[in-house]
Write a protein that holds these residues in place. Structure first.
Motif, PDB file in Angstrom:
ATOM      1  N   GLY A  81      36.506 -22.190  36.328  1.00 23.24           N
ATOM      2  CA  GLY A  81      35.782 -22.359  36.006  1.00 23.24           C
ATOM      3  C   GLY A  81      35.304 -24.087  37.121  1.00 23.24           C
ATOM      4  N   SER A 121      32.024 -25.785  34.891  1.00 23.55           N
ATOM      5  CA  SER A 121      32.220 -25.886  32.977  1.00 23.55           C
ATOM      6  C   SER A 121      34.385 -24.820  33.002  1.00 23.55           C
ATOM      7  N   ASP A 122      34.703 -24.379  32.259  1.00 27.61           N
ATOM      8  CA  ASP A 122      35.933 -23.579  32.022  1.00 27.61           C
ATOM      9  C   ASP A 122      34.860 -22.396  31.033  1.00 27.61           C
ATOM     10  N   ALA A 133      34.001 -19.445  33.184  1.00 26.18           N
ATOM     11  CA  ALA A 133      34.397 -18.558  34.623  1.00 26.18           C
ATOM     12  C   ALA A 133      34.385 -17.265  34.240  1.00 26.18           C
TER      13      ALA A 133
END
Length: 69
Positions: free
Chosen positions: A12, A24-25, A28
């Motif tokens: 991310g 942001s995860d 990803a």
């Protein structure tokens, strides 16, 4: 600098200006648009601004969205 399209890594993060920045995860592996405005980088997913990075003070801020009441 104009806009660039970059791929968010598997953790991310993006590497920008020689530093890894958490984006942001949940994004990803997704592609985002990065636009530079003076000392700030704005990160967009589709047409939504999701994060702003201030290179001058080395700070990243998540952009909050809300619906006015």
């Amino acid at each position: 600098m104009g806009a660039r399209v970059l791929k968010v890594d598997s953790q991310g993060k993006l590497t920008l200006a020689g530093k890894n920045w958490s984006i942001s995860d949940s994004l990803a592996g997704e592609w985002v648009q990065v636009m530079q405005l003076e000392q700030r980088l704005q990160v967009y997913y589709c047409t939504t601004l999701i994060r702003e990075i201030d290179l001058g003070i080395q700070r990243s801020t998540m952009v909050e969205h809300w619906i006015p009441s």
